[in-house]
Design a protein around this motif. Structure first.
Motif, PDB file in Angstrom:
ATOM      1  N   GLN A 169       0.864  -0.870  -0.065  1.00 55.87           N
ATOM      2  CA  GLN A 169      -0.193   0.029  -0.161  1.00 55.87           C
ATOM      3  C   GLN A 169       0.824   1.309   0.120  1.00 55.87           C
ATOM      4  O   GLN A 169       0.414   2.355  -0.823  1.00 55.87           O
ATOM      5  N   THR A 170       1.890   1.296   0.742  1.00 52.34           N
ATOM      6  CA  THR A 170       2.831   2.330   0.690  1.00 52.34           C
ATOM      7  C   THR A 170       3.652   2.599  -0.791  1.00 52.34           C
ATOM      8  O   THR A 170       3.631   3.683  -1.145  1.00 52.34           O
ATOM      9  N   ALA A 171       3.784   1.501  -1.275  1.00 45.27           N
ATOM     10  CA  ALA A 171       4.463   1.618  -2.693  1.00 45.27           C
ATOM     11  C   ALA A 171       3.580   2.084  -3.404  1.00 45.27           C
ATOM     12  O   ALA A 171       3.947   3.004  -4.483  1.00 45.27           O
ATOM     13  N   GLU A 172       2.181   1.824  -3.435  1.00 48.09           N
ATOM     14  CA  GLU A 172       1.162   2.302  -4.426  1.00 48.09           C
ATOM     15  C   GLU A 172       0.994   3.807  -3.992  1.00 48.09           C
ATOM     16  O   GLU A 172       0.912   4.431  -5.165  1.00 48.09           O
ATOM     17  N   GLU A 173       1.148   4.150  -2.914  1.00 46.58           N
ATOM     18  CA  GLU A 173       0.884   5.549  -2.650  1.00 46.58           C
ATOM     19  C   GLU A 173       2.196   6.537  -3.015  1.00 46.58           C
ATOM     20  O   GLU A 173       1.939   7.698  -3.610  1.00 46.58           O
ATOM     21  N   GLU A 198      13.732  18.771 -14.906  1.00 44.93           N
ATOM     22  CA  GLU A 198      12.668  18.453 -13.800  1.00 44.93           C
ATOM     23  C   GLU A 198      12.038  17.338 -14.297  1.00 44.93           C
ATOM     24  O   GLU A 198      11.595  16.403 -13.275  1.00 44.93           O
ATOM     25  N   VAL A 199      11.414  17.265 -15.461  1.00 43.29           N
ATOM     26  CA  VAL A 199      10.543  16.325 -15.873  1.00 43.29           C
ATOM     27  C   VAL A 199      11.433  14.879 -15.717  1.00 43.29           C
ATOM     28  O   VAL A 199      10.960  13.779 -15.582  1.00 43.29           O
ATOM     29  N   THR A 200      12.776  15.166 -16.330  1.00 43.13           N
ATOM     30  CA  THR A 200      13.692  13.715 -16.228  1.00 43.13           C
ATOM     31  C   THR A 200      13.814  13.221 -14.673  1.00 43.13           C
ATOM     32  O   THR A 200      13.609  12.021 -14.693  1.00 43.13           O
ATOM     33  N   LYS A 201      14.021  14.203 -13.751  1.00 40.41           N
ATOM     34  CA  LYS A 201      14.169  13.590 -12.592  1.00 40.41           C
ATOM     35  C   LYS A 201      12.953  12.919 -12.012  1.00 40.41           C
ATOM     36  O   LYS A 201      12.744  12.012 -11.434  1.00 40.41           O
ATOM     37  N   ALA A 202      11.629  13.584 -12.445  1.00 48.19           N
ATOM     38  CA  ALA A 202      10.254  12.939 -11.995  1.00 48.19           C
ATOM     39  C   ALA A 202      10.160  11.545 -12.695  1.00 48.19           C
ATOM     40  O   ALA A 202       9.541  10.681 -12.033  1.00 48.19           O
ATOM     41  N   GLU A 203      10.436  11.458 -13.906  1.00 45.14           N
ATOM     42  CA  GLU A 203      10.238  10.239 -14.553  1.00 45.14           C
ATOM     43  C   GLU A 203      11.080   8.993 -14.047  1.00 45.14           C
ATOM     44  O   GLU A 203      10.699   8.092 -13.808  1.00 45.14           O
ATOM     45  N   VAL A 204      12.425   9.440 -13.464  1.00 47.53           N
ATOM     46  CA  VAL A 204      13.298   8.555 -12.646  1.00 47.53           C
ATOM     47  C   VAL A 204      12.375   8.205 -11.511  1.00 47.53           C
ATOM     48  O   VAL A 204      12.533   7.101 -11.197  1.00 47.53           O
ATOM     49  N   GLU A 205      11.750   9.223 -10.728  1.00 47.64           N
ATOM     50  CA  GLU A 205      11.170   8.769  -9.627  1.00 47.64           C
ATOM     51  C   GLU A 205      10.168   7.925  -9.906  1.00 47.64           C
ATOM     52  O   GLU A 205       9.797   6.863  -8.893  1.00 47.64           O
ATOM     53  N   VAL A 206       9.405   8.239 -11.029  1.00 44.48           N
ATOM     54  CA  VAL A 206       8.283   7.126 -11.165  1.00 44.48           C
ATOM     55  C   VAL A 206       9.000   5.708 -11.425  1.00 44.48           C
ATOM     56  O   VAL A 206       7.926   4.851 -10.832  1.00 44.48           O
ATOM     57  N   LEU A 211       9.432   0.133  -9.626  1.00 47.77           N
ATOM     58  CA  LEU A 211      10.322  -1.005  -9.318  1.00 47.77           C
ATOM     59  C   LEU A 211      10.025  -1.342  -7.978  1.00 47.77           C
ATOM     60  O   LEU A 211       9.977  -2.620  -7.576  1.00 47.77           O
ATOM     61  N   ASN A 212       9.857  -0.363  -7.036  1.00 48.34           N
ATOM     62  CA  ASN A 212       9.619  -0.800  -5.527  1.00 48.34           C
ATOM     63  C   ASN A 212       8.344  -1.457  -5.271  1.00 48.34           C
ATOM     64  O   ASN A 212       8.030  -2.310  -4.523  1.00 48.34           O
ATOM     65  N   LEU A 213       7.394  -0.965  -6.246  1.00 47.79           N
ATOM     66  CA  LEU A 213       5.971  -1.947  -5.934  1.00 47.79           C
ATOM     67  C   LEU A 213       5.993  -3.091  -6.545  1.00 47.79           C
ATOM     68  O   LEU A 213       5.517  -4.031  -5.969  1.00 47.79           O
ATOM     69  N   ILE A 214       6.751  -3.657  -7.592  1.00 50.50           N
ATOM     70  CA  ILE A 214       6.946  -4.788  -7.974  1.00 50.50           C
ATOM     71  C   ILE A 214       7.774  -5.717  -7.211  1.00 50.50           C
ATOM     72  O   ILE A 214       7.326  -6.828  -6.790  1.00 50.50           O
TER      73      ILE A 214
END
Length: 437
Positions: A169-173, A198-206, A211-214
């Motif tokens: 649930q945390t990973a989903e949030e 800014e967009v590139t960093k946010a994409e890496v974050e997503v 990966l954490n959700l998987i």
């Protein structure tokens, strides 16, 4: 087909498609929900370790009956037929004017009923029964230890599954917040308020959040499998579990130590094994004493029918004189067993005391962590909302948002780990003490 019919047909197909794709999966994915107590109940009836332990107790109980058989007489029936040939090398013989060869055949038929009863053995049989009764009680405590171990295994797996659910649930949030951050960054970039980085960093974050959700989904499946194994029904369909609320349990350390000395299954089984060793030593000493038995036989035997009746009655005393020092070595073994179980009992007692003291330290630490992390988690959520709000209006930085998301994720992980540690430690205390709840 007119246009109205076509419209109606297309509309119905679209409606069925919506129902099939939207509503049916809801029902298909609906799982049975089990509580912790229900999981434990299933384990105590289905787990093969528990069932095998029950048969071990049953086997030990039957050994008491085997020992008691020495009180009763032994009754034997024997039936026999013997064909005998005898050759006389002296040649022919004469008897009453008839001559015959020195070889002859003979038959013998017999039937006999024999009864043997131990009259007096100086308490050997009663001592054997006492030993088996003490070993049976030890087996009961060993069975109790198996039950408590299974209950602990289920609790540990249950709380690990619960922690895995919270981590998912945390990973989903976190993924939702990262995607929100990415959407905002793209919006600002499109109007020229934020640079491309800014967009590139946010994409890496997503991507990292995905990966954490998987990983969280994989751990959730593994946790469910572990619970099935603990319950002893690995082939059961997937199920969900109820949320167990965290609550501080009232359990006194000194009281728990006193209860453990009286109810810890391993310690009680060790005491009974030592008691059985003492009884075994007493039994070996009785081997120096005689045994008085009575035997009566009644039967028929003869070379041909009708058979002759016969009976015998025998009273006998058996006194061992020399057995190659076998009894002496048995006595030494019994004394060594007594010393072995005495020291093992003391060692186990100290281990139990040390373990309980350490577990209470861990329980207190986990409780304090939970209280602190509750506040930290609340603050991390507020910090994330503020950082995301500042970024939405264009006065916050991307670094600020990323740091807030990471802090929120860490706080959640640490909080549910502390809850897991507390519940598992408490369950381990109960197991060591010898209690189920």
């Amino acid at each position: 087909m007119n246009k109205i019919s076509v419209f109606i047909t297309v509309t119905l197909l679209a409606l069925f498609f919506i129902i099939d794709t939207a509503l049916f999966p809801v029902f298909a994915e609906e799982l049975e929900v089990l509580s912790l107590d229900e999981c434990i109940d299933v384990a105590l009836t289905k787990n093969p370790e528990v069932i095998a332990s029950k048969f071990g107790v049953e086997k030990s109980f039957f050994k008491i009956g085997e020992a008691r058989s020495g009180y009763f007489p032994q009754l034997d029936l024997s039936l026999g037929y013997q064909r005998r040939y005898q050759e006389n090398r002296g040649g022919k013989r004469e008897y009453n004017g008839y001559s015959y060869s020195g070889s002859e055949y003979s038959n013998e038929y017999s039937g006999q009923l024999s009864l043997t009863q131990t009259l007096f053995d100086f308490g050997k049989t009663s001592k054997q029964v006492q030993i088996q009764q003490e070993l049976y009680k030890a087996t009961e405590w060993q069975d109790r230890d198996t039950v408590l171990q299974i209950i602990y295994n289920v609790k540990e797996a249950y709380f690990y599954l619960l922690k895995s659910q919270k981590q998912k649930q945390t990973a989903e949030e976190v993924l939702r917040q990262a995607q929100r951050h990415l959407d905002l960054a793209k919006g600002f970039y499109d109007v020229g308020l934020k640079p491309k980085i800014e967009v590139t960093k946010a994409e890496v974050e997503v991507s990292n959040a995905k990966l954490n959700l998987i990983t969280a989904q994989k751990e959730l499946k593994q946790a469910l499998l572990n619970l099935k194994v603990a319950m002893g029904i690995i082939d059961i369909p997937d199920f969900d579990i109820k949320d167990e609320e965290y609550a501080v349990r009232k359990l006194d350390e000194n009281e728990s130590l006193n209860i453990a000395i009286q109810r810890n299954p391993q310690l009680q089984a060790m005491k009974l094994n030592k008691k059985a060793s003492i009884s075994s030593e007493e039994l070996v000493k009785k081997e120096y004493l005689p045994v008085f038995t009575g035997t009566g036989t009644y039967g028929y035997s003869n070379e041909d029918f009708p058979l002759d009746r016969q009976w015998t009655l025998l009273f006998q005393m058996n006194l061992p004189i020399f057995s190659g020092w076998s009894t002496t070595y048995k006595l030494k073994q019994a004394k060594a067993d007594i010393s072995y179980y005495s020291y093992k009992e003391e060692s186990l007692r100290q281990q139990i005391i040390s373990q309980i003291k350490n577990l209470f330290v861990q329980l207190k630490e986990a409780s304090q962590k939970i209280d602190t992390l509750k506040i930290t988690l609340k603050q991390a959520k507020e910090n994330l909302d503020l950082a995301m709000g500042r970024y939405e209006v264009g006065i916050g930085s991307s670094i600020e948002v990323v740091d807030a998301i990471v802090l929120y994720e860490q706080s959640n992980t640490q909080y549910w780990q502390a809850v897991y540690d507390y519940n598992v430690t408490y369950a381990q205390i109960l197991k060591t003490v010898g209690m189920e709840k």
